[in-house]
Design an enzyme around this catalytic site. Structure first.
Site, short mmCIF file in Angstrom:
data_model
loop_
_atom_site.label_atom_id
_atom_site.label_comp_id
_atom_site.label_asym_id
_atom_site.label_seq_id
_atom_site.Cartn_x
_atom_site.Cartn_y
_atom_site.Cartn_z
CD GLU A 1 3.00 -5.07 8.38
OE1 GLU A 1 3.29 -6.29 8.36
OE2 GLU A 1 3.59 -4.22 7.69
CG HIS B 1 -0.28 0.18 2.52
ND1 HIS B 1 0.19 1.40 2.98
CD2 HIS B 1 0.03 -0.71 3.49
CE1 HIS B 1 0.74 1.26 4.17
NE2 HIS B 1 0.66 -0.03 4.50
CD GLN C 1 2.99 9.88 2.70
OE1 GLN C 1 2.11 10.68 2.43
NE2 GLN C 1 4.28 10.21 2.73
NE ARG D 1 -1.46 0.22 6.94
CZ ARG D 1 -1.90 -0.27 8.09
NH1 ARG D 1 -3.08 0.13 8.58
NH2 ARG D 1 -1.18 -1.16 8.76
N GLY E 1 0.51 -1.81 12.16
CA GLY E 1 -0.12 -3.09 12.47
C GLY E 1 -1.54 -3.12 11.97
#
Length: 201
Positions: free
Chosen positions: A86, A9, A11, A62, A22
């Site tokens: 993540e 992904h 920024q 994101r 996370g």
């Protein structure tokens, strides 16, 4: 030959705000949205036809926003999968990064790495790896080339899972990839090798 375009992904707000990521559900920044809008051309330049890809994405905002920018205008069935998230940092998600770094335990006092948790409620590397391995194995069983949208550290384990590295050997593994990066993984039909043809492009 099966090809996988592995994308991280672009920024996100937690990075610029100095927060732990996370599973903290941050969004893309305005520069991140602009970067995501350009990713499609970057992927096409590596020989992928976006409209023909099987698309898999982390379900965190994101990653979803990056994926949506990539598939905009295309009639593609995107599979959002929590296994591509993540690593979870438990109670430290969304915390000030400096505060997190001051109290986390980056390595175990015993030297054990796979089952160590760096902070309260965090996933261990073993747990993190296991869910990504399961997801990648399912993707590899599906026909056609694939697009996977995930996160920076998660990308390491996607690559390791693709190359069928045993989880017991993932204690030290790490690939450095930037937000909005493209990596290309190829499994050839003849020798059945699994190559990393591009990393962090």
């Amino acid at each position: 030959m099966k090809r996988i375009c592995l994308v991280t992904h672009t920024q996100a707000t937690h990075s610029v705000n100095g927060q732990v990521g996370g599973w903290f559900d941050s969004e893309l920044t305005e520069p991140g949205r602009a970067q995501a809008a350009r990713l499609g051309e970057k992927i096409k330049a590596h020989g992928f036809e976006l409209e023909k890809l099987q698309v898999y994405s982390s379900d965190l905002k994101r990653a979803v926003q990056t994926t949506e920018a990539l598939v905009a205008g295309l009639a593609l069935d995107v599979r959002y999968d929590a296994r591509l998230r993540e690593m979870s940092f438990g109670r430290h998600e969304g915390m000030d990064q400096a505060a997190h770094e001051a109290i986390m335990q980056p390595v175990s006092s015993t030297g054990e790495r796979l089952d160590h948790r760096i902070c309260d409620g965090a996933e261990s590397r073993r747990e993190f790896a296991a869910r990504i391995v399961a997801c990648v194995q399912e993707i590899m069983q599906q026909p056609g080339d694939a697009l996977i949208v995930t996160h920076g550290f998660a990308a390491t384990f996607v690559i390791a899972a693709f190359q069928q590295i045993d989880i017991e050997s993932m204690g030290y593994i790490a690939f450095k990839v930037n937000p909005g990066s493209v990596s290309i993984l190829e499994a050839d039909d003849l020798f059945q090798n699994r190559a990393v043809c591009l990393l962090n492009g």
